[in-house]
Write a protein that holds these residues in place. Sequence first.
Motif, PDB file in Angstrom:
ATOM      1  N   GLN A 170      44.158   5.016  36.289  1.00  0.00           N
ATOM      2  CA  GLN A 170      43.777   5.335  34.921  1.00  0.00           C
ATOM      3  C   GLN A 170      42.522   6.186  34.811  1.00  0.00           C
ATOM      4  OE1 GLN A 170      40.851   3.833  33.356  1.00  0.00           O
ATOM      5  NE2 GLN A 170      40.301   3.086  35.402  1.00  0.00           N
ATOM      6  N   GLY A 171      41.831   6.435  35.924  1.00  0.00           N
ATOM      7  CA  GLY A 171      40.601   7.226  35.878  1.00  0.00           C
ATOM      8  C   GLY A 171      40.325   7.828  37.228  1.00  0.00           C
ATOM      9  N   GLY A 172      39.252   8.594  37.318  1.00  0.00           N
ATOM     10  CA  GLY A 172      38.904   9.220  38.586  1.00  0.00           C
ATOM     11  C   GLY A 172      37.868   8.449  39.363  1.00  0.00           C
ATOM     12  N   ASN A 173      37.043   7.680  38.666  1.00  0.00           N
ATOM     13  CA  ASN A 173      35.975   6.924  39.308  1.00  0.00           C
ATOM     14  C   ASN A 173      35.647   5.756  38.392  1.00  0.00           C
ATOM     15  OD1 ASN A 173      33.694   5.926  40.543  1.00  0.00           O
ATOM     16  ND2 ASN A 173      32.697   7.923  40.792  1.00  0.00           N
ATOM     17  N   SER A 174      36.115   4.594  38.781  1.00  0.00           N
ATOM     18  CA  SER A 174      35.991   3.423  37.916  1.00  0.00           C
ATOM     19  C   SER A 174      35.025   2.420  38.522  1.00  0.00           C
ATOM     20  CB  SER A 174      37.366   2.778  37.726  1.00  0.00           C
ATOM     21  OG  SER A 174      37.293   1.697  36.845  1.00  0.00           O
ATOM     22  N   ILE A 175      34.432   1.596  37.670  1.00  0.00           N
ATOM     23  CA  ILE A 175      33.375   0.707  38.140  1.00  0.00           C
ATOM     24  C   ILE A 175      33.580  -0.740  37.692  1.00  0.00           C
ATOM     25  CG2 ILE A 175      31.826   1.047  36.181  1.00  0.00           C
ATOM     26  CD1 ILE A 175      30.809   1.175  39.886  1.00  0.00           C
ATOM     27  N   GLY A 176      34.743  -1.040  37.113  1.00  0.00           N
ATOM     28  CA  GLY A 176      34.987  -2.438  36.749  1.00  0.00           C
ATOM     29  C   GLY A 176      35.736  -2.547  35.449  1.00  0.00           C
ATOM     30  N   GLY A 177      35.881  -3.795  34.966  1.00  0.00           N
ATOM     31  CA  GLY A 177      36.642  -3.995  33.750  1.00  0.00           C
ATOM     32  C   GLY A 177      36.393  -5.351  33.132  1.00  0.00           C
ATOM     33  N   ALA A 178      37.147  -5.616  32.077  1.00  0.00           N
ATOM     34  CA  ALA A 178      37.010  -6.879  31.346  1.00  0.00           C
ATOM     35  C   ALA A 178      38.349  -7.191  30.697  1.00  0.00           C
ATOM     36  CB  ALA A 178      35.907  -6.768  30.286  1.00  0.00           C
ATOM     37  N   ILE A 179      38.492  -8.442  30.225  1.00  0.00           N
ATOM     38  CA  ILE A 179      39.715  -8.853  29.547  1.00  0.00           C
ATOM     39  C   ILE A 179      39.344  -9.479  28.212  1.00  0.00           C
ATOM     40  CG2 ILE A 179      39.789 -11.125  30.679  1.00  0.00           C
ATOM     41  CD1 ILE A 179      42.893 -10.701  30.826  1.00  0.00           C
ATOM     42  N   SER A 180      40.186  -9.274  27.218  1.00  0.00           N
ATOM     43  CA  SER A 180      39.852  -9.682  25.855  1.00  0.00           C
ATOM     44  C   SER A 180      39.880 -11.195  25.686  1.00  0.00           C
ATOM     45  CB  SER A 180      40.828  -9.038  24.863  1.00  0.00           C
ATOM     46  OG  SER A 180      42.150  -9.456  25.138  1.00  0.00           O
ATOM     47  N   GLN A 181      39.300 -11.643  24.587  1.00  0.00           N
ATOM     48  CA  GLN A 181      39.231 -13.076  24.297  1.00  0.00           C
ATOM     49  C   GLN A 181      40.619 -13.718  24.282  1.00  0.00           C
ATOM     50  OE1 GLN A 181      37.913 -14.104  20.299  1.00  0.00           O
ATOM     51  NE2 GLN A 181      36.793 -15.873  21.093  1.00  0.00           N
ATOM     52  N   ASP A 182      41.616 -13.022  23.735  1.00  0.00           N
ATOM     53  CA  ASP A 182      42.965 -13.591  23.673  1.00  0.00           C
ATOM     54  C   ASP A 182      43.794 -13.284  24.914  1.00  0.00           C
ATOM     55  OD1 ASP A 182      43.689 -10.948  23.435  1.00  0.00           O
ATOM     56  OD2 ASP A 182      44.540 -11.120  21.422  1.00  0.00           O
ATOM     57  N   GLY A 183      43.221 -12.587  25.887  1.00  0.00           N
ATOM     58  CA  GLY A 183      43.901 -12.329  27.148  1.00  0.00           C
ATOM     59  C   GLY A 183      44.970 -11.255  27.081  1.00  0.00           C
ATOM     60  N   ARG A 184      45.063 -10.535  25.977  1.00  0.00           N
ATOM     61  CA  ARG A 184      46.158  -9.576  25.822  1.00  0.00           C
ATOM     62  C   ARG A 184      45.757  -8.131  26.080  1.00  0.00           C
ATOM     63  NH1 ARG A 184      49.066 -12.134  20.391  1.00  0.00           N
ATOM     64  NH2 ARG A 184      49.700 -14.080  21.397  1.00  0.00           N
ATOM     65  N   ILE A 185      44.462  -7.876  26.255  1.00  0.00           N
ATOM     66  CA  ILE A 185      43.990  -6.506  26.455  1.00  0.00           C
ATOM     67  C   ILE A 185      43.082  -6.472  27.672  1.00  0.00           C
ATOM     68  CG2 ILE A 185      42.733  -4.570  25.444  1.00  0.00           C
ATOM     69  CD1 ILE A 185      43.284  -5.819  22.675  1.00  0.00           C
ATOM     70  N   VAL A 186      43.356  -5.545  28.575  1.00  0.00           N
ATOM     71  CA  VAL A 186      42.495  -5.324  29.732  1.00  0.00           C
ATOM     72  C   VAL A 186      41.830  -3.964  29.551  1.00  0.00           C
ATOM     73  CG1 VAL A 186      42.419  -5.017  32.226  1.00  0.00           C
ATOM     74  CG2 VAL A 186      43.950  -6.708  31.228  1.00  0.00           C
ATOM     75  N   VAL A 187      40.511  -3.911  29.785  1.00  0.00           N
ATOM     76  CA  VAL A 187      39.757  -2.677  29.561  1.00  0.00           C
ATOM     77  C   VAL A 187      39.050  -2.271  30.855  1.00  0.00           C
ATOM     78  CG1 VAL A 187      37.823  -1.645  28.307  1.00  0.00           C
ATOM     79  CG2 VAL A 187      39.463  -3.087  27.101  1.00  0.00           C
ATOM     80  N   ALA A 188      39.152  -1.001  31.199  1.00  0.00           N
ATOM     81  CA  ALA A 188      38.465  -0.449  32.368  1.00  0.00           C
ATOM     82  C   ALA A 188      37.297   0.413  31.911  1.00  0.00           C
ATOM     83  CB  ALA A 188      39.431   0.389  33.202  1.00  0.00           C
ATOM     84  N   GLN A 189      36.192   0.346  32.660  1.00  0.00           N
ATOM     85  CA  GLN A 189      35.041   1.214  32.374  1.00  0.00           C
ATOM     86  C   GLN A 189      34.980   2.291  33.460  1.00  0.00           C
ATOM     87  OE1 GLN A 189      31.322  -0.898  32.623  1.00  0.00           O
ATOM     88  NE2 GLN A 189      31.807  -1.862  34.574  1.00  0.00           N
ATOM     89  N   ASN A 190      34.741   3.513  33.043  1.00  0.00           N
ATOM     90  CA  ASN A 190      34.856   4.632  33.973  1.00  0.00           C
ATOM     91  C   ASN A 190      33.584   5.465  34.043  1.00  0.00           C
ATOM     92  OD1 ASN A 190      37.592   4.162  34.733  1.00  0.00           O
ATOM     93  ND2 ASN A 190      38.264   5.041  32.788  1.00  0.00           N
ATOM     94  N   TYR A 191      33.288   5.862  35.280  1.00  0.00           N
ATOM     95  CA  TYR A 191      32.288   6.914  35.480  1.00  0.00           C
ATOM     96  C   TYR A 191      32.905   8.282  35.169  1.00  0.00           C
ATOM     97  CZ  TYR A 191      28.770   4.097  38.006  1.00  0.00           C
ATOM     98  OH  TYR A 191      27.798   3.210  38.362  1.00  0.00           O
ATOM     99  N   GLU A 192      34.148   8.456  35.665  1.00  0.00           N
ATOM    100  CA  GLU A 192      34.825   9.744  35.526  1.00  0.00           C
ATOM    101  C   GLU A 192      36.291   9.540  35.143  1.00  0.00           C
ATOM    102  OE1 GLU A 192      33.618  12.834  35.655  1.00  0.00           O
ATOM    103  OE2 GLU A 192      35.645  13.457  35.119  1.00  0.00           O
ATOM    104  N   PRO A 193      36.756  10.012  33.993  1.00  0.00           N
ATOM    105  CA  PRO A 193      35.931  10.568  32.926  1.00  0.00           C
ATOM    106  C   PRO A 193      35.197   9.443  32.195  1.00  0.00           C
ATOM    107  CG  PRO A 193      38.203  10.405  32.202  1.00  0.00           C
ATOM    108  CD  PRO A 193      38.190   9.970  33.630  1.00  0.00           C
ATOM    109  N   GLY A 194      33.990   9.699  31.768  1.00  0.00           N
ATOM    110  CA  GLY A 194      33.178   8.653  31.155  1.00  0.00           C
ATOM    111  C   GLY A 194      33.816   8.073  29.902  1.00  0.00           C
ATOM    112  N   GLY A 195      33.915   6.767  29.858  1.00  0.00           N
ATOM    113  CA  GLY A 195      34.495   6.113  28.695  1.00  0.00           C
ATOM    114  C   GLY A 195      35.178   4.823  29.100  1.00  0.00           C
ATOM    115  N   ILE A 196      35.870   4.223  28.140  1.00  0.00           N
ATOM    116  CA  ILE A 196      36.667   3.041  28.444  1.00  0.00           C
ATOM    117  C   ILE A 196      38.118   3.311  28.066  1.00  0.00           C
ATOM    118  CG2 ILE A 196      34.713   1.464  28.107  1.00  0.00           C
ATOM    119  CD1 ILE A 196      36.012   0.663  25.386  1.00  0.00           C
TER     120      ILE A 196
END
Length: 404
Positions: free
Chosen positions: A113-139
């Motif tokens: 999903q990205g070129g350079n990723s540094i981790g992620g998180a999961i939502s309170q209800d467990g239905r959404i996973v989010v990745a944080q990216n160096y490249e391209p910058g964003g989530i």
Amino acid sequence: MSLQPARLAPTVLWAILLPAIVVLLSACGTLPQETRLRGTGDLGVVIERADGRVQVVETSGRSVLARVNGLGDLSHASVVFSRDGRYAYVFGRDGGLTKVDLLTASIAGRVVQGGNSIGGAISQDGRIVVAQNYEPGGIKAFDADTLELIADVPAAYGNEGRRSKVVGLADLPGNRFIYSLFDAGEIRITDLSDRGKPVTQTFAAGRQPYDALVTPDGRHYIAGLFGEDGLAMLDLWQPEKGVRKILSGYGRGEQPLPVFKMPHLRGWAVAGGRAYLPAIGRHEVLVVDTDTWQEVGRIAVKSQPVFVMARPDGREVWVNFAFPDNGWVQVVDTMSLGITDTLQPGRAILHMEFTPRGEEVWLSARDDNRVVVYDTKSHRQVAQFDAASPSGIFFTSRAARTGF
């Protein structure tokens, strides 16, 4: 001619049934792994960074259950878990997001999903996973079941459309996610309660936030600042008050040391009404009262701290260090704030993870190619097993904790 059905003599009947019973019993003994009943509360994964692989482990018997290959570049991998503890979402440095089924030891889904990723998180209800990216910058947000992309939120800043590296991502109540922009010096909250229409708030944070934590109650977000002596804190119950600086000038008047490895922050640093925070470029752990957010002490430690982790009962804090002292671990008594033990569990201790109730801590000794297990009462090693260049260790107990 008689129409009575023929009756089999007992010996003939057993001659037919017995082989069938034996076959059925044999089959029960060799049921494939996925059909055996098993809980997930004592499961976890160990990252084998050099081989792009994870070990599926269990803490009750301290054993390795299986290995799962094909996860890409795991040189800075992190993991979150589904709320039932069955699936591990592994975020690779190469942008790979892999959903691993811990019960079948197989890959249930994977996207790059990205070129350079540094981790992620999961939502309170467990239905959404989010990745944080160096490249391209964003989530980027994904459906936890299918890994289908839900939302792409760029970390754009300034007038030239530049995009910042994103760090310090954590989940918040209400299917919101909070994170920091290293280059822009901002903290942002993206609300994904309406999955297709993300709404983002922005707060000025300070120079170069490098990582962050959410307190276990989900109220405070604290970002460490690489470019300043201090940390940025946002009260999430009163976000309209904006970011407040805490521990400003903690290294005032002293020349910071070269930083060999960025410290890591998470809610594991909070225990007993205090937060224990690694000082950037210093051989110290800072102790902060979580009512006033004022410094109440400093603990001199052996070297530059990387992970400062409270045992689940809060009675001790374990600290590991950056190179060249990364073979050492120190234990802090949280009542006296004194060092009670100095250990050498192996070469290059990259990570520590407490069992859910804290009777043991597992440590990855990368350069020894092994994981070692310590009893947290005696501070003595009780087990070890082989692992190829192990780094992160993650247990499913994280699934029930905010900010993990």
